[in-house]
Design a protein around this motif. Structure first.
Motif, short mmCIF file in Angstrom:
data_model
loop_
_atom_site.label_atom_id
_atom_site.label_comp_id
_atom_site.label_asym_id
_atom_site.label_seq_id
_atom_site.Cartn_x
_atom_site.Cartn_y
_atom_site.Cartn_z
N HIS A 187 -3.26 8.15 -4.68
CA HIS A 187 -1.95 8.51 -5.23
C HIS A 187 -1.79 7.98 -6.64
O HIS A 187 -1.28 8.69 -7.52
CB HIS A 187 -0.82 7.99 -4.35
CG HIS A 187 0.52 8.50 -4.77
ND1 HIS A 187 0.87 9.84 -4.67
CD2 HIS A 187 1.59 7.89 -5.34
CE1 HIS A 187 2.09 10.02 -5.15
NE2 HIS A 187 2.54 8.84 -5.56
N TYR A 188 -2.23 6.74 -6.90
CA TYR A 188 -2.18 6.25 -8.27
C TYR A 188 -3.04 7.13 -9.18
O TYR A 188 -2.68 7.39 -10.33
CB TYR A 188 -2.65 4.80 -8.34
CG TYR A 188 -1.69 3.81 -7.74
CD1 TYR A 188 -0.32 3.91 -7.97
CD2 TYR A 188 -2.14 2.76 -6.95
CE1 TYR A 188 0.57 3.00 -7.41
CE2 TYR A 188 -1.26 1.85 -6.40
CZ TYR A 188 0.09 1.98 -6.63
OH TYR A 188 0.98 1.08 -6.08
N GLY A 189 -4.17 7.58 -8.66
CA GLY A 189 -5.01 8.49 -9.44
C GLY A 189 -4.33 9.81 -9.71
O GLY A 189 -4.47 10.39 -10.79
N THR A 198 0.84 -1.19 0.00
CA THR A 198 0.00 0.00 0.00
C THR A 198 0.88 1.25 0.00
O THR A 198 2.06 1.20 0.34
CB THR A 198 -0.91 0.05 1.24
OG1 THR A 198 -0.11 0.29 2.40
CG2 THR A 198 -1.70 -1.23 1.41
N LEU A 199 0.29 2.36 -0.39
CA LEU A 199 0.90 3.68 -0.26
C LEU A 199 0.07 4.44 0.77
O LEU A 199 -0.58 5.44 0.47
CB LEU A 199 0.90 4.40 -1.62
CG LEU A 199 1.62 3.66 -2.75
CD1 LEU A 199 1.34 4.35 -4.09
CD2 LEU A 199 3.10 3.57 -2.50
N ALA A 200 0.08 3.93 1.99
CA ALA A 200 -0.84 4.40 3.02
C ALA A 200 -0.28 5.53 3.87
O ALA A 200 -0.95 6.01 4.78
CB ALA A 200 -1.25 3.23 3.92
N GLY A 201 0.96 5.93 3.60
CA GLY A 201 1.55 7.00 4.39
C GLY A 201 2.24 6.49 5.65
O GLY A 201 2.17 5.30 5.98
N PRO A 202 2.91 7.41 6.38
CA PRO A 202 3.61 7.01 7.61
C PRO A 202 2.62 6.65 8.71
O PRO A 202 1.47 7.11 8.69
CB PRO A 202 4.41 8.26 7.96
CG PRO A 202 3.70 9.39 7.28
CD PRO A 202 3.07 8.82 6.06
N TYR A 242 7.88 5.51 -3.82
CA TYR A 242 8.11 4.22 -4.47
C TYR A 242 7.39 4.18 -5.81
O TYR A 242 7.96 3.79 -6.84
CB TYR A 242 7.61 3.08 -3.58
CG TYR A 242 8.59 2.60 -2.54
CD1 TYR A 242 9.51 3.47 -1.97
CD2 TYR A 242 8.60 1.28 -2.13
CE1 TYR A 242 10.41 3.03 -1.02
CE2 TYR A 242 9.49 0.83 -1.17
CZ TYR A 242 10.40 1.71 -0.62
OH TYR A 242 11.29 1.26 0.32
N ALA A 243 6.12 4.54 -5.80
CA ALA A 243 5.35 4.52 -7.04
C ALA A 243 5.88 5.54 -8.03
O ALA A 243 5.93 5.29 -9.24
CB ALA A 243 3.88 4.78 -6.75
N ASP A 244 6.28 6.70 -7.53
CA ASP A 244 6.84 7.72 -8.42
C ASP A 244 8.07 7.19 -9.14
O ASP A 244 8.26 7.40 -10.34
CB ASP A 244 7.21 8.98 -7.63
CG ASP A 244 6.01 9.59 -6.92
OD1 ASP A 244 4.86 9.27 -7.29
OD2 ASP A 244 6.22 10.39 -5.99
N GLU A 245 8.93 6.49 -8.39
CA GLU A 245 10.17 5.99 -8.98
C GLU A 245 9.88 4.85 -9.98
O GLU A 245 10.52 4.77 -11.03
CB GLU A 245 11.11 5.50 -7.89
CG GLU A 245 12.49 5.11 -8.38
CD GLU A 245 13.26 6.26 -9.00
OE1 GLU A 245 14.11 5.99 -9.87
OE2 GLU A 245 13.00 7.42 -8.63
N VAL A 246 8.93 3.99 -9.65
CA VAL A 246 8.55 2.93 -10.58
C VAL A 246 8.03 3.52 -11.87
O VAL A 246 8.35 3.06 -12.98
CB VAL A 246 7.52 1.98 -9.93
CG1 VAL A 246 6.93 1.01 -10.95
CG2 VAL A 246 8.16 1.20 -8.79
N ARG A 247 7.24 4.56 -11.75
CA ARG A 247 6.74 5.24 -12.95
C ARG A 247 7.89 5.81 -13.78
O ARG A 247 7.93 5.64 -14.99
CB ARG A 247 5.78 6.36 -12.54
CG ARG A 247 5.28 7.18 -13.73
CD ARG A 247 4.52 8.40 -13.27
NE ARG A 247 4.15 9.25 -14.39
CZ ARG A 247 3.55 10.43 -14.27
NH1 ARG A 247 3.28 10.90 -13.07
NH2 ARG A 247 3.25 11.14 -15.33
#
Length: 293
Positions: A58-60, A7-11, A25-30
């Motif tokens: 975040h994906y949105g 998940t990208l659920a935050g701290p 993480y998602a930004d870098e994968v993109r």
């Protein structure tokens, strides 16, 4: 296309068994070249409904005309737009159908949707794709037995069912190790047959797991040829074994490499024992899966 099994659920950020990773993480994968994030997996609800919605939000936020996610939806109204995901790539129309055997944490509130291995829904999703006149339907299941290098009977039965319903390829995730590859043959009108490639598991790409075979991954390439008359053909599957090196082994950070391209280059490793580890795992995976690149 990549399965995002966290998940990208935050701290506060957390690892196994309930994952919450930074948005970056998602930004870098993109930035690394991934265009489609797959969200139907057993860890997507690790932080409950709130973490799930933060993840999809975040994906949105990343989503543009070139970046997408599929496999789940924040609400029933959004679901038809995301599942199946219909894409047009260089004039070829593709449907992606992503789903999971289950989730480790139940949703609870009945609002958000993570698509499960439900043949009623799958039949409807495949029908929707056909009615949209897509050229190819790719099924992307999250399934199988963890750490097993061979597919199980449930995977094989479902793969046959997906092929019979009109899917053109099946590419699976979840076991954390690569699994064998198969080619199924689906009946077409007029007695013709269609070859349907099946990759039962891609294994891990980026991972910190230490169990045997879990640092060996598999990249699958589906190539589509279009001839002068506009006829579209799915070419034979291509695969590439990968290895995820840890900080201080090949480089100072994590690094995913095409494994066969690094064979015979032990002297380039900061920690040569990791090269030996890679070779041992690679030989075992190839022997059991019988995958030939």
């Amino acid at each position: 296309v990549a399965n995002m099994e966290f998940t990208l659920a935050g701290p506060p950020y957390s690892g196994y068994p309930c994952f919450s990773a930074p948005y970056e993480y998602a930004d870098e994968v993109r930035r690394s070249g991934v265009d489609v994030f797959l969200t139907a997996n057993n860890h997507i609800l690790d932080k409950g409904a709130t973490g799930f919605r933060r993840t999809l939000r975040h994906y949105g936020d990343l989503a543009t005309e070139d970046i997408f996610y599929t496999g789940s939806a924040p609400d029933p109204e959004s679901d038809p737009r995301l599942n199946p995901l219909l894409l047009s790539v260089r004039g070829v129309r593709i449907a992606l159908v992503n789903f999971t055997y289950g989730t480790n944490v139940p949703m609870g509130d009945g609002e958000a949707l993570v698509h499960r291995t439900d043949t009623t829904w799958l039949s409807a999703a495949i029908k929707t794709a056909r009615e949209a006149k897509v050229d190819f339907i790719f099924a992307l299941p999250h399934w199988g037995t963890e750490y097993s290098l061979r597919s199980d009977r449930a995977q094989e039965r479902l793969a046959s069912w997906l092929a019979s319903k009109g899917c053109d390829a099946v590419i699976g995730t979840h076991p954390h190790v690569p699994q064998n590859i198969d080619t199924l043959f689906a009946e077409l009108p007029g007695g013709r047959q269609k070859a349907v490639p099946v990759v039962y598991s891609l294994g891990n790409l980026v991972s910190n797991m230490s169990a045997p075979n879990t640092r060996v991954g598999l990249a699958a390439t589906l190539r589509i040829a279009v001839d002068a008359e506009g006829n579209k053909t799915l070419l034979p599957l291509q695969t590439t074994f990968t290895w995820c090196t840890r900080p201080g082994t090949l480089t100072t950070s994590y690094c995913v490499i095409p494994l066969e391209a690094y064979l015979g280059r032990r002297d380039e490793w900061i920690a040569p024992y990791d090269y030996d580890n890679m070779l041992e795992n690679y030989r075992r995976v190839k022997q059991i899966t019988q995958i030939e690149e």
